[in-house]
Scaffold this motif. Structure first.
Motif, PDB file in Angstrom:
ATOM      1  N   GLY A   1       7.589  -0.155  -4.783  1.00  0.00           N
ATOM      2  CA  GLY A   1       7.695  -1.593  -4.598  1.00  0.00           C
ATOM      3  C   GLY A   1       7.759  -2.378  -5.891  1.00  0.00           C
ATOM      4  O   GLY A   1       7.692  -1.819  -7.001  1.00  0.00           O
ATOM      5  N   ALA A   2       7.879  -3.702  -5.736  1.00  0.00           N
ATOM      6  CA  ALA A   2       8.021  -4.581  -6.890  1.00  0.00           C
ATOM      7  C   ALA A   2       6.832  -4.498  -7.828  1.00  0.00           C
ATOM      8  O   ALA A   2       6.959  -4.734  -9.029  1.00  0.00           O
ATOM      9  CB  ALA A   2       8.219  -6.021  -6.405  1.00  0.00           C
ATOM     10  N   ALA A   3       5.649  -4.162  -7.295  1.00  0.00           N
ATOM     11  CA  ALA A   3       4.433  -4.094  -8.111  1.00  0.00           C
ATOM     12  C   ALA A   3       4.054  -2.670  -8.479  1.00  0.00           C
ATOM     13  O   ALA A   3       2.903  -2.396  -8.820  1.00  0.00           O
ATOM     14  CB  ALA A   3       3.278  -4.769  -7.370  1.00  0.00           C
ATOM     15  N   ASN A   4       5.024  -1.750  -8.458  1.00  0.00           N
ATOM     16  CA  ASN A   4       4.690  -0.347  -8.713  1.00  0.00           C
ATOM     17  C   ASN A   4       4.232  -0.092 -10.152  1.00  0.00           C
ATOM     18  O   ASN A   4       3.532   0.877 -10.424  1.00  0.00           O
ATOM     19  CB  ASN A   4       5.863   0.572  -8.357  1.00  0.00           C
ATOM     20  N   THR A   5       4.603  -0.973 -11.074  1.00  0.00           N
ATOM     21  CA  THR A   5       4.186  -0.773 -12.469  1.00  0.00           C
ATOM     22  C   THR A   5       2.709  -1.069 -12.692  1.00  0.00           C
ATOM     23  O   THR A   5       2.162  -0.725 -13.735  1.00  0.00           O
ATOM     24  CB  THR A   5       5.024  -1.652 -13.413  1.00  0.00           C
ATOM     25  N   THR A   6       2.073  -1.714 -11.707  1.00  0.00           N
ATOM     26  CA  THR A   6       0.650  -2.040 -11.858  1.00  0.00           C
ATOM     27  C   THR A   6      -0.244  -0.825 -11.635  1.00  0.00           C
ATOM     28  O   THR A   6      -1.415  -0.837 -12.014  1.00  0.00           O
ATOM     29  CB  THR A   6       0.234  -3.138 -10.872  1.00  0.00           C
ATOM     30  N   GLY A   7       0.299   0.206 -10.993  1.00  0.00           N
ATOM     31  CA  GLY A   7      -0.524   1.360 -10.667  1.00  0.00           C
ATOM     32  C   GLY A   7      -1.449   1.127  -9.500  1.00  0.00           C
ATOM     33  O   GLY A   7      -2.246   2.003  -9.142  1.00  0.00           O
ATOM     34  N   LEU A   8      -1.350  -0.056  -8.867  1.00  0.00           N
ATOM     35  CA  LEU A   8      -2.196  -0.406  -7.728  1.00  0.00           C
ATOM     36  C   LEU A   8      -1.343  -0.317  -6.466  1.00  0.00           C
ATOM     37  O   LEU A   8      -0.384  -1.073  -6.305  1.00  0.00           O
ATOM     38  CB  LEU A   8      -2.751  -1.812  -7.892  1.00  0.00           C
ATOM     39  N   THR A   9      -1.649   0.617  -5.594  1.00  0.00           N
ATOM     40  CA  THR A   9      -0.903   0.770  -4.359  1.00  0.00           C
ATOM     41  C   THR A   9      -1.834   0.485  -3.179  1.00  0.00           C
ATOM     42  O   THR A   9      -2.909   1.065  -3.078  1.00  0.00           O
ATOM     43  CB  THR A   9      -0.306   2.182  -4.235  1.00  0.00           C
ATOM     44  N   LEU A  10      -1.396  -0.411  -2.305  1.00  0.00           N
ATOM     45  CA  LEU A  10      -2.275  -0.923  -1.259  1.00  0.00           C
ATOM     46  C   LEU A  10      -1.753  -0.675   0.142  1.00  0.00           C
ATOM     47  O   LEU A  10      -2.304  -1.205   1.101  1.00  0.00           O
ATOM     48  CB  LEU A  10      -2.511  -2.432  -1.470  1.00  0.00           C
ATOM     49  N   ASP A  11      -0.680   0.124   0.274  1.00  0.00           N
ATOM     50  CA  ASP A  11      -0.261   0.470   1.623  1.00  0.00           C
ATOM     51  C   ASP A  11      -1.284   1.429   2.223  1.00  0.00           C
ATOM     52  O   ASP A  11      -2.100   2.029   1.516  1.00  0.00           O
ATOM     53  CB  ASP A  11       1.153   1.053   1.648  1.00  0.00           C
ATOM     54  N   VAL A  12      -1.238   1.568   3.542  1.00  0.00           N
ATOM     55  CA  VAL A  12      -2.346   2.221   4.243  1.00  0.00           C
ATOM     56  C   VAL A  12      -2.455   3.704   3.911  1.00  0.00           C
ATOM     57  O   VAL A  12      -3.515   4.310   4.089  1.00  0.00           O
ATOM     58  CB  VAL A  12      -2.187   2.012   5.770  1.00  0.00           C
ATOM     59  N   GLY A  13      -1.398   4.316   3.386  1.00  0.00           N
ATOM     60  CA  GLY A  13      -1.448   5.729   3.071  1.00  0.00           C
ATOM     61  C   GLY A  13      -2.051   6.060   1.722  1.00  0.00           C
ATOM     62  O   GLY A  13      -2.213   7.231   1.381  1.00  0.00           O
ATOM     63  N   THR A  14      -2.418   5.045   0.940  1.00  0.00           N
ATOM     64  CA  THR A  14      -2.969   5.276  -0.394  1.00  0.00           C
ATOM     65  C   THR A  14      -4.347   5.927  -0.319  1.00  0.00           C
ATOM     66  O   THR A  14      -5.209   5.460   0.430  1.00  0.00           O
ATOM     67  CB  THR A  14      -3.092   3.949  -1.156  1.00  0.00           C
ATOM     68  N   PRO A  15      -4.593   7.013  -1.058  1.00  0.00           N
ATOM     69  CA  PRO A  15      -5.930   7.619  -1.054  1.00  0.00           C
ATOM     70  C   PRO A  15      -6.949   6.692  -1.704  1.00  0.00           C
ATOM     71  O   PRO A  15      -6.602   5.826  -2.507  1.00  0.00           O
ATOM     72  CB  PRO A  15      -5.736   8.895  -1.871  1.00  0.00           C
TER      73      PRO A  15
END
Length: 380
Positions: A287-301
């Motif tokens: 996604g557009a914010a992938n460079t932040t290293g923060l992933t918030l979709d439900v599949g994120t561990p």
């Protein structure tokens, strides 16, 4: 407790497909930007109500995206003989010709002033007969997502003050409104209708190809019951029976996000569902914010990818002088709720789609962080 949005069977009963047989058939525009919403014949105003056309099917989400406390009416229509294909994680694979609409509206405030809108989650007075009752609600905007041969196009329309028609608003719009709470507390804000480029920036879930896709109609978001005229039914199974969905497995194999207000669900499931729909379309691996290293979709561990003890990628006002995105047990020391609580450009998250703070949503995320065990002290 669950919200009135899910507690009122009347909502679904009155939003049936095939409601307004006096309309011309739904029009698929293969190109261009029709100047009026009524050019599509998806939803139209007749007899003081917003009506749905034949074959236009309403749907709801387990947890909806927050938009300044606006209520929403979502619909989907497909050309005869076509069907969407099931996908377990991504948006359903809709055929060319699909038209998805989302109408944003508010209950009218008790004082009757046109600019005053009610701040509540009560849908019980929104409907009358077969559609939205314009005596009780104010229409704001309707967004069209249309699947053409070259991909999806996002087209925004803004309703006029007379509540008779919505016109094309390619450059967006700003509407001054006042939220009025049940306690008569008032909050002035500017409701922002996004322009076409802003629509595309949110709906481009994959920042590599940057193609527009619908966000809401994923299996996990719409895997829920809906109260139709002939009884309650799962939305996915209902779409399959109508011929609008193929390849649906047994419901036991279909993922399902929680309803963020359902206290029978775990706090973790509710918070993850809230972050998934409000943040996950940008904060994912592509996604557009992938460079932040923060992933918030439900599949994120539940590790640093989710923000736990993860320092921000850039310092500045967006951090609020906090060290980590999430500090277990300490929501007031965490960047995530700090940004959700802000209305200041450069700080607030999401960056688009709201001018107010979702107080109840922030409270949920704070409670979720407060309940997390552990500490970030050792790695600070």
């Amino acid at each position: 407790m669950q919200s009135a949005r899910h507690a009122w069977p009347l909502l679904a009963l009155l939003l049936l497909a095939g409601c307004q047989r006096g309309m011309p058939p739904v029009a698929f525009h293969a190109d261009g930007r029709p100047p009026k919403l009524s050019d599509w014949h998806v939803v139209e105003v007749h007899d003081g109500k917003l009506q749905l056309n034949d074959g236009v099917v309403p749907y709801d989400l387990n947890t909806p995206l927050f938009t300044d406390y606006a209520h929403k009416l979502r619909t989907v229509w497909m050309p005869k003989g076509t069907t969407a294909k099931y996908h377990p994680t991504d948006t359903l694979d809709f055929p060319v010709g699909t038209v998805i609409s989302k109408t944003f509206y508010y209950p009218r405030a008790a004082d009757g002033k046109f600019g005053d809108v009610a701040r509540n989650d009560d849908y019980s007075r929104d409907f009358a007969g077969q559609g939205l009752d314009l005596a009780n609600v104010r229409l704001i905007e309707t967004r069209i997502l249309v699947h053409r041969k070259d991909g999806w196009a996002a087209i925004p329309y803004v309703w006029n003050d007379a509540q008779t028609e919505a016109t094309l608003a390619r450059t967006g719009a700003v509407l001054p409104l006042t939220l009025v709470g049940a306690d008569n507390a008032r909050e002035d804000f500017n409701y922002v209708v996004p322009d076409e480029s802003q629509c595309q920036s949110c709906h481009a879930q994959d920042w590599i190809d940057r193609k527009v896709h619908p966000i809401g109609p994923k299996a996990r978001h719409i895997n829920k019951d809906y109260h139709y005229a002939d009884g309650s039914a799962n939305q996915l199974e209902h779409l399959a029976r109508l011929g609008y969905l193929s390849g649906l497995p047994a419901l036991t194999e279909v993922p399902r996000d929680a309803n963020w207000e359902d206290t029978h669900a775990t706090l973790d499931a509710r918070a993850r569902a809230y972050l998934d729909i409000n943040c996950g379309h940008c904060h994912n691996a592509n996604g557009a914010a992938n460079t932040t290293g923060l992933t918030l979709d439900v599949g994120t561990p539940e590790d640093r990818h989710l923000g736990i003890c993860k320092p921000p990628t850039a310092a500045g006002q967006g951090t609020g002088d906090h060290f980590f995105d999430i500090v277990p047990g300490q929501p007031d020391e965490s960047i995530l709720p700090y940004r959700l609580s802000s209305k200041e450009p450069g700080v607030m998250m999401p960056e688009l789609g709201r001018s107010t703070v979702h107080r109840e949503g922030v409270a949920l995320i704070k409670a979720w962080i407060a309940a997390q065990p552990g500490s970030c002290v050792a790695i600070r």
